[in-house]
Design a protein around this motif. Structure first.
Motif: not given
Length: 617
Positions: A351-380
């Motif tokens: 229907a939408y041309g989107i391929t879904a695959a399993t990338g291992g197991t669920a994990r804990q991560t933190r947000l990144g990219g442009d939405l995250v303020a540069a002044g915030d430390a990654a571990d904050a």
């Protein structure tokens, strides 16, 4: 017909008539009485030469004018090394200051146009200091210009920010620091809290981000701090926060959960009304009253949000209605964080041309990219759950990624609509950790990106605002447009006829702050920055405008390449003297016996020069 052609025509007729008359009289004389040929030729050529000398007496050939260099002193000209040629004319504009701030012997003028009227032969201008203001740039067009800029002061040299931002949207502020090698840039919200912080790059440029709240006029602030943490520059970032677009959003969920609870709370704070329906099983649901899921109902929505259970529960007829609505412009956001069956993957691909695959197991991560303020430390930032699912497509665009760059939300165009897939299941942890701004940014970006495109409104009025007492340019206005100043005064704008279809007018603000432009039923706000707040910004603006004038890049600056050296009419007296001497010589030759046949007393015109009846007129 121009006067030159008229005079040439009259002189040509006179020479032709005189020549024909003289030749006719020579022809009537007997052969033995005719003068010699050279005498006749000299008299005929004398008529042509006399006519030419008379023309140059009336219209002498132009001569090049003396073209010196005009040195123009502007603001902070005293900070530029004094170099020049003795005898150059030096003028000082009002921005150059008074007293010891300007060079000795400099003539003061209220504007550059006045100085050029005093010295009209000027073809080369040397601008010294910060640069020419808008008042003087028009007068400088068509001349050779040299610019010797004064150094920019430490602080902000460039600052770009949007003039208006919808409520709840994220915006970006970019700029450039000058003469601050170890500076840091900070963005403060209207309450004075720091929302972003970054160190400028190698080119001294920086980029800061923040999100707006309620509609209204707000002022963020940019601060530059040196290596010791002291504030070196502090500038206002004025924003007009416009009311958020009233999106028609329907959220369908297969079960209640904290993610949905905090999503609804964010929507309420942002002024959105979600049509939320949560299934409880056994045909029971909570939320809005049930409505149809047909083409007509879906065409009234801007965005449909489905979790994995509600998407899997759609019947074939509902899926067909949904696919048709997306083709017509509906936005769809699929929140797929749980395991997918083979049939689910097949439907996504077909229907939408989107391929879904399993990338291992669920994990804990933190947000990144442009939405995250540069002044915030990654571990904050708190950790969030990254699903084991990975969604890909050939034309996918990443909307949100984690700190490692792994996509968490992607989207692609489908017909006239957009389809997004996200694996976020516990973004509410951001709110619990005190990062409600980031939580709002995540969902605001997703909603506004995927929602149905809105028809473009009419063109806005283009405003190029300048500091007080300098010219601002306003284009795209009608007759009778007015500007209301902060002190309550009203100024009517007059459209410059030379601006043509752009319909531009000039405006000189007297005070800093918010000004309101009223043009019929249209109303628009304009902020005028105090020139003392960020002197580096004003200086860089004048630098850039003057450099563009030197390079001939300003609109309408097309005269310099076509204009030749300046000229003036030459002296007339040499031509008049030559004409008078030729006339005397011709008069003597006509009455002399030089060139006559030996023994005859006939003159060139066939008459006896000693005959008292001859007409000497």
């Amino acid at each position: 017909m121009n006067p030159y052609a008229i005079v040439v025509g009259l002189l040509a007729l006179a020479v032709a008539f005189g020549s024909v008359r003289a030749l006719w009289r020579q022809w009537r004389l007997p052969t033995t009485e005719r003068p010699r040929a050279w005498r006749v030729a000299v008299l005929l050529l004398a008529q042509v030469a006399s006519a030419a000398l008379l023309y140059f007496t009336l219209f002498p050939p132009p001569q090049p004018r003396e073209t010196g260099t005009l040195v123009v002193l502007t603001a902070r000209a005293s900070e530029v090394t004094r170099e020049g040629v003795p005898g150059e004319r030096v003028v000082a504009l009002p921005e150059a200051g008074t007293g010891t701030d300007i060079r000795p012997g400099a003539e003061r003028f209220p504007d550059l146009a006045g100085a050029l009227r005093r010295y009209p032969a000027t073809r080369h201008i040397r601008v010294v200091g910060v640069g020419l203001v808008a008042r003087d740039r028009e007068a400088a067009r068509g001349r050779s210009i040299e610019f010797r800029p004064a150094p920019l002061p430490p602080g902000l040299a460039e600052l770009q920010a949007p003039a208006r931002v919808p409520a709840g949207r994220r915006f970006t502020v970019t700029g450039r620091a000058m003469q601050l090698p170890e500076a840091t840039a900070e963005l403060l919200d209207p309450a004075g809290r720091r929302v972003d912080r970054v160190a400028p790059d190698d080119e001294r440029r920086f980029e800061l981000h923040a999100s707006t709240r309620n509609a209204g006029l707000v002022s963020y602030r940019i601060q530059l701090r040196d290596a010791r943490g002291e504030v070196i520059a502090d500038a206002t970032v004025p924003l007009e926060v416009t009311p958020a677009r009233e999106l028609q959003v329907r959220v369908l969920a297969g079960a209640p959960n904290p993610e949905l609870k905090f999503l609804r709370r964010w929507a309420l704070d942002a002024g959105l009304e979600l049509d939320t329906r949560i299934s409880l099983g056994a045909g029971m649901q909570i939320g809005s009253a049930p409505t149809g899921f047909d083409a007509a109902a879906l065409d009234e929505l801007d965005l449909l949000v489905l979790d994995d259970r509600s998407w899997r529960a759609l019947g074939s007829g509902q899926r067909a209605a949904l696919d048709g609505a997306i083709e017509r412009g509906l936005g769809l956001l699929l929140r797929l964080s749980g395991p997918l069956t083979g049939a689910d993957r097949q439907r996504l691909q077909a229907a939408y041309g989107i391929t879904a695959a399993t990338g291992g197991t669920a994990r804990q991560t933190r947000l990144g990219g442009d939405l995250v303020a540069a002044g915030d430390a990654a571990d904050a930032l708190p950790t969030i759950t990254d699903s084991a699912l990975r969604f890909t497509t050939a034309d996918a665009i990443t909307l949100l990624a984690d700190a490692t760059g792994t996509p968490l939300t992607i989207w692609r165009a489908h017909g006239r609509g957009r389809i997004g897939v996200t694996t976020l299941s516990d973004s509410y942890r951001l709110v619990l950790a005190g990062h409600d701004d980031l939580h709002g940014d995540v969902w605001s970006e997703a909603f506004t990106t995927l929602a149905r495109s809105q028809a473009a409104t009419g063109p806005r009025i283009a405003i190029d605002a300048a500091a007080p007492h300098q010219r601002s340019v306003i284009c795209g206005i009608g007759d009778g447009a007015k500007i209301l100043s902060p002190d309550g005064t009203s100024v009517t704008l007059h459209v410059d006829p030379a601006s043509g279809a752009s319909r531009c007018a000039g405006f000189w603000a007297t005070t800093a702050g918010w000004h309101q432009l009223r043009d019929g039923k249209r109303s628009q706000l304009m902020h005028v920055r105090d020139i003392t707040e960020a002197p580096g910004l004003a200086a860089e603006s004048l630098h850039a405008a003057t450099r563009a004038l030197v390079a001939g890049e300003l609109p309408g600056d097309d005269t310099a390449s076509d204009s030749g050296p300046p000229t003036r009419p030459g002296p007339r007296w040499p031509w008049f003297a030559a004409w008078l001497l030729l006339g005397v010589a011709t008069w003597w030759l006509e009455r002399s016996r030089v060139g006559l046949q030996h023994g005859t007393g006939a003159s060139a015109d066939g008459l006896d020069p000693d005959d008292p009846s001859r007409n000497h007129s």
